[in-house]
Structure formats: C-alpha cells, structure tokens
Design a protein around this motif. Structure first.
Motif, PDB file in Angstrom:
ATOM      1  N   ALA A 156       3.103 -30.106  34.810  1.00 14.86           N
ATOM      2  CA  ALA A 156       2.911 -28.673  34.999  1.00 14.86           C
ATOM      3  C   ALA A 156       2.636 -27.955  33.686  1.00 14.86           C
ATOM      4  CB  ALA A 156       4.155 -28.070  35.658  1.00 14.86           C
ATOM      5  N   GLN A 157       2.921 -28.617  32.544  1.00 19.00           N
ATOM      6  CA  GLN A 157       2.678 -27.994  31.265  1.00 19.00           C
ATOM      7  C   GLN A 157       1.179 -27.851  31.019  1.00 19.00           C
ATOM      8  OE1 GLN A 157       4.674 -30.304  28.313  1.00 19.00           O
ATOM      9  NE2 GLN A 157       6.726 -29.657  28.920  1.00 19.00           N
ATOM     10  N   ALA A 158       0.746 -26.651  30.644  1.00 20.27           N
ATOM     11  CA  ALA A 158      -0.669 -26.414  30.379  1.00 20.27           C
ATOM     12  C   ALA A 158      -1.064 -27.085  29.070  1.00 20.27           C
ATOM     13  CB  ALA A 158      -0.932 -24.918  30.306  1.00 20.27           C
ATOM     14  N   PRO A 159      -2.271 -27.640  28.993  1.00 17.51           N
ATOM     15  CA  PRO A 159      -2.722 -28.245  27.738  1.00 17.51           C
ATOM     16  C   PRO A 159      -2.889 -27.177  26.665  1.00 17.51           C
ATOM     17  CG  PRO A 159      -4.526 -28.087  29.316  1.00 17.51           C
ATOM     18  CD  PRO A 159      -3.280 -27.718  30.062  1.00 17.51           C
ATOM     19  N   ASP A 160      -2.791 -27.582  25.425  1.00 13.26           N
ATOM     20  CA  ASP A 160      -2.958 -26.671  24.298  1.00 13.26           C
ATOM     21  C   ASP A 160      -4.393 -26.142  24.307  1.00 13.26           C
ATOM     22  OD1 ASP A 160      -3.138 -25.358  21.863  1.00 13.26           O
ATOM     23  OD2 ASP A 160      -2.098 -26.921  20.739  1.00 13.26           O
ATOM     24  N   PRO A 161      -4.591 -24.816  24.415  1.00  9.74           N
ATOM     25  CA  PRO A 161      -5.953 -24.281  24.467  1.00  9.74           C
ATOM     26  C   PRO A 161      -6.683 -24.378  23.134  1.00  9.74           C
ATOM     27  CG  PRO A 161      -4.369 -22.491  24.351  1.00  9.74           C
ATOM     28  CD  PRO A 161      -3.574 -23.761  24.531  1.00  9.74           C
ATOM     29  N   LEU A 162      -5.937 -24.519  22.041  1.00  9.48           N
ATOM     30  CA  LEU A 162      -6.530 -24.602  20.707  1.00  9.48           C
ATOM     31  C   LEU A 162      -5.927 -25.816  19.977  1.00  9.48           C
ATOM     32  CD1 LEU A 162      -6.360 -20.815  19.731  1.00  9.48           C
ATOM     33  CD2 LEU A 162      -8.371 -22.074  20.542  1.00  9.48           C
ATOM     34  N   PRO A 163      -6.268 -27.026  20.400  1.00 11.13           N
ATOM     35  CA  PRO A 163      -5.585 -28.218  19.897  1.00 11.13           C
ATOM     36  C   PRO A 163      -5.789 -28.502  18.417  1.00 11.13           C
ATOM     37  CG  PRO A 163      -7.481 -28.818  21.244  1.00 11.13           C
ATOM     38  CD  PRO A 163      -7.277 -27.349  21.431  1.00 11.13           C
ATOM     39  N   PRO A 199     -12.026 -26.284  14.894  1.00  2.00           N
ATOM     40  CA  PRO A 199     -11.210 -25.194  15.438  1.00  2.00           C
ATOM     41  C   PRO A 199     -12.047 -24.068  16.054  1.00  2.00           C
ATOM     42  CG  PRO A 199     -10.341 -25.895  13.329  1.00  2.00           C
ATOM     43  CD  PRO A 199     -11.667 -26.582  13.491  1.00  2.00           C
ATOM     44  N   MET A 200     -13.238 -23.814  15.510  1.00  2.98           N
ATOM     45  CA  MET A 200     -14.069 -22.759  16.083  1.00  2.98           C
ATOM     46  C   MET A 200     -14.755 -23.239  17.361  1.00  2.98           C
ATOM     47  SD  MET A 200     -13.260 -20.395  14.086  1.00  2.98           S
ATOM     48  CE  MET A 200     -14.349 -18.994  14.391  1.00  2.98           C
ATOM     49  N   ALA A 248     -14.829 -22.505  23.182  1.00  4.34           N
ATOM     50  CA  ALA A 248     -14.621 -23.101  24.503  1.00  4.34           C
ATOM     51  C   ALA A 248     -13.482 -22.401  25.233  1.00  4.34           C
ATOM     52  CB  ALA A 248     -14.323 -24.592  24.360  1.00  4.34           C
ATOM     53  N   TYR A 249     -12.425 -22.090  24.513  1.00  4.44           N
ATOM     54  CA  TYR A 249     -11.270 -21.379  25.089  1.00  4.44           C
ATOM     55  C   TYR A 249     -11.685 -19.996  25.585  1.00  4.44           C
ATOM     56  CZ  TYR A 249      -6.773 -18.817  24.929  1.00  4.44           C
ATOM     57  OH  TYR A 249      -5.681 -18.033  25.217  1.00  4.44           O
ATOM     58  N   LEU A 250     -12.466 -19.298  24.811  1.00  9.51           N
ATOM     59  CA  LEU A 250     -12.924 -17.969  25.233  1.00  9.51           C
ATOM     60  C   LEU A 250     -13.807 -18.060  26.468  1.00  9.51           C
ATOM     61  CD1 LEU A 250     -13.783 -16.327  21.776  1.00  9.51           C
ATOM     62  CD2 LEU A 250     -11.774 -15.908  23.207  1.00  9.51           C
ATOM     63  N   GLY A 273     -13.628 -16.391  30.598  1.00 11.90           N
ATOM     64  CA  GLY A 273     -14.590 -15.394  31.047  1.00 11.90           C
ATOM     65  C   GLY A 273     -15.390 -14.701  29.974  1.00 11.90           C
ATOM     66  N   PHE A 274     -15.311 -15.156  28.732  1.00 10.28           N
ATOM     67  CA  PHE A 274     -16.086 -14.543  27.657  1.00 10.28           C
ATOM     68  C   PHE A 274     -17.504 -15.089  27.628  1.00 10.28           C
ATOM     69  CE2 PHE A 274     -11.972 -13.328  26.043  1.00 10.28           C
ATOM     70  CZ  PHE A 274     -12.194 -12.241  25.200  1.00 10.28           C
ATOM     71  N   LYS A 275     -18.415 -14.259  27.153  1.00 13.36           N
ATOM     72  CA  LYS A 275     -19.749 -14.708  26.803  1.00 13.36           C
ATOM     73  C   LYS A 275     -19.811 -14.716  25.277  1.00 13.36           C
ATOM     74  CE  LYS A 275     -23.366 -13.618  29.245  1.00 13.36           C
ATOM     75  NZ  LYS A 275     -24.519 -12.891  29.873  1.00 13.36           N
ATOM     76  N   THR A 276     -20.152 -15.860  24.692  1.00 21.93           N
ATOM     77  CA  THR A 276     -20.129 -16.013  23.238  1.00 21.93           C
ATOM     78  C   THR A 276     -21.534 -15.904  22.655  1.00 21.93           C
ATOM     79  OG1 THR A 276     -20.164 -18.420  23.554  1.00 21.93           O
ATOM     80  CG2 THR A 276     -18.025 -17.386  23.159  1.00 21.93           C
ATOM     81  N   PHE A 277     -21.650 -15.149  21.558  1.00 25.86           N
ATOM     82  CA  PHE A 277     -22.923 -14.924  20.878  1.00 25.86           C
ATOM     83  C   PHE A 277     -22.798 -15.294  19.407  1.00 25.86           C
ATOM     84  CE2 PHE A 277     -23.115 -12.139  24.496  1.00 25.86           C
ATOM     85  CZ  PHE A 277     -24.456 -12.031  24.846  1.00 25.86           C
TER      86      PHE A 277
END
Length: 344
Positions: free
Chosen positions: A33-40, A177-178, A183-185, A189-193
């Motif tokens: 049930a533990q969520a994976p690290d969004p920024l590993p 990391p970026m 990917a996390y954003l 629901g983000f759109k990345t530019f």
C-alpha cells in the motif's frame, strides 16, 4: 468446521500458525500500500518537500489551493537546468563541430578568422573574434539550409559527439532528478514546456525522446525561416541569417505569452537569464512555485554561480533568497546527477 476434524496438530500450534500467517498478510498489505517515491533520485530535504507539498496542495480537489489541470503549466530552462552547460553551451559545441564538418566545402575558411582559428584549434584566435566571430560561426552552421537538413545535422551530431570531460553523448548529460521531476508533474496533470535561450530548431529534433516533451512544447530563440519552392518543385522552409526572436532574460516571459498563452504556475531555471521567467511565474494569482538549480557539485558535475561566464547565477540567487524560492543544492539534494547509462 468439519474440515478441521481428524487433524492431530496441537491446538496451540495451529493457533500460533494462523496468527503468524495473519501478521505476514497484514505486513505484505502494508508494504504494497506504500506509494513509490515520486522523486527517487532526490534526497529527502527541504527542496524535495517543497516540490511534493506544492503538487499535493494544487492537486487536492476541494482544497483552497486546487488548480484545474488546464492551468497546470510548468516551464523549464534547458541549459544548466535540464542538462549540463559546461564548459560551454552545447549548441556552441555543435556549431564548432559543424565548422569542421563543412570545412571541405569552404576552402576559404583556411585563411578567414574565426574559422581559421577554430580549424587549427587556436582558442585565442577564436576568442579574439568576439561576438562578431561567434555570429559568423552561427550563421555558417545554422543558416542557408532547409529546416529538415538542419534537423538531420543536429541528430547526427547528437548521435556521434561526446562531451570533453565526461566522454559521453551530450544528450546523456541530462539531469536524472529533473527527468524524475517532469515525469512526476505530468503524472499529476501538468503540461511541461521548455523555455530556453537556446535555438528552438536545435532543441526540437531530440527533446521528445530525451525529456518526453514534444517539439510543439519547446520555446526558444529563433532565426527567420522563409517558405520557398525547391529546385525539385517541392515546398521547403529555408533558414535565413537573420534573428527573429531571442528567448532569454526578459524575452522568456514574452515567449511564454506568445507561444504558450498561459502564465506558468511552476518554473525552474538556474541562472540570471531565467530571472524574469521566475518573476513572471510567481507574480500571478494563486499558488506558485519557483525553483533554481544551484551547481555545487564539482566532483559529479561542476561548481559555479556568481562569477561564471556560462550560467551566471547572481541576481536570481539573491532574489530567490529574498522571496523564498526553492534553491536546489545539486551536491546535497540530488542522489544522482546523470542517468546511469551513457545514452537516452
């Protein structure tokens, strides 16, 4: 309980076994049930917490800081923010290499500066040519050809050229990391530019494969492009030796307005050239996030800021401190800098 009749194991042993099995199942359920690290690839700390807290607030439906997905725009500088920019901007490395590639077609370059110095490896002669010489090199390698031909030359260079310090392909020197952050954003629901001072035609051929950002979401400096009919009777777009738009400094908010049409709520840069983009982002209504990558890791990458000729971080750093923007210390905040493998 007829199915238990005839068993000879002691009741106490059977009960203990059932309890042990129950605990194992509960523990397994807890782990799954533990969520994976969004920024590993980020170390735990203030920078990582600031990012995840911001995303958590703006994506919580019914919360006071909720932002509809259509307004979740994130902009990133490229050089020094998404990939390495030392010891010189990678687009300049491309231009220098292109001079050597094109030299057989230009015998006059053997006696003309800055081309003579560049071909001979005379850095002082190239430096002495100054901005005028740089413009000559850029014009010779970036114009007088179709957009398709230029894109082909960029992809060939990306596939073959290697960084002088790391001996790796340039597009492998992106920051893990970026990549994780973008990917996390996008997952939220983000759109990345990309909003970069680099040439838009130089970036578009390779950024989708490398960053997951499609070419239509790249804003950059541009030269004039002219529609023509080719010698084969087919239409083509020719790159002309004339500057159309510089997407750096105060040009970044202008470019965002012109090509994106929405003010970002999230922006990342690394230098004074990104200051106005960060100011524009944080001056809007509602929750806002501004981040700066501070290059502090001389061992894994480079360490530079106020005095650097490339990626100078001075005024933007001071404003970040004054306004509470998130400053990422590369050495402290990142578990890794580049992806493990040499290519993307």
């Amino acid at each position: 309980m007829s199915e238990w009749r005839g068993l000879t194991m002691p009741r106490r042993f059977a009960l203990g076994t059932l309890i042990a099995l129950s605990i194992t199942v509960l523990r397994a359920g807890s782990i799954s049930a533990q969520a994976p690290d969004p920024l590993p690839s980020w170390n735990d700390g203030a920078a990582k917490t600031a990012i995840t807290d911001f995303v958590g607030r703006i994506t919580k439906e019914g919360g006071p800081d909720f932002v509809p997905p259509a307004e979740r725009i994130a902009t990133f500088d490229n050089d020094g923010t998404l990939w390495c920019e030392q010891p010189f901007y990678f687009q300049l490395a491309f231009a220098h290499d292109q001079v050597k590639t094109l030299a057989p077609k230009h015998p006059e370059w053997k006696t003309q500066q800055p081309f003579k110095g560049l071909l001979a490896g005379d850095k002082q002669a190239v430096a002495a040519a100054g901005e005028k010489g740089l413009l000559q090199i850029m014009a010779a390698t970036h114009t007088g050809m179709t957009t398709e031909a230029f894109s082909k030359s960029v992809l060939e260079w990306i596939a073959s050229a290697r960084h002088p310090k790391f001996d790796r392909p340039y597009n492998s020197l992106v920051y893990q990391p970026m990549l994780d952050l973008m990917a996390y954003l996008r997952t939220n629901g983000f759109k990345t530019f990309i909003v970069s001072g680099g040439g838009v035609e130089f970036m578009r051929p390779w950024v989708e494969k490398t960053y997951g950002i499609p070419p239509e979401q790249v804003v950059g400096s541009s030269g004039v492009v002219k529609f023509e009919m080719g010698s084969d009777g087919k239409p083509e777009l020719m790159k002309i030796a004339k500057v159309e738009f510089i997407d750096d400094g105060p040009g970044k908010p202008v470019g965002i307005n012109r090509f994106i049409g929405r003010r970002p709520i999230f922006a990342f840069g690394n230098s004074d050239g990104d200051l106005q983009m960060l100011q524009w982002t944080t001056s809007g209504q509602g929750p806002r996030f501004a981040g700066i990558v501070h290059h502090t890791d001389a061992e894994r990458e480079y360490a530079y800021d106020r005095q650097s000729k490339i990626g100078k971080l001075d005024k933007a750093w001071d404003e970040a401190k004054a306004k509470g923007w998130t400053v990422v210390d590369m050495k402290q905040d990142w578990k890794s800098v580049f992806p493990d493998k040499g290519g993307n």
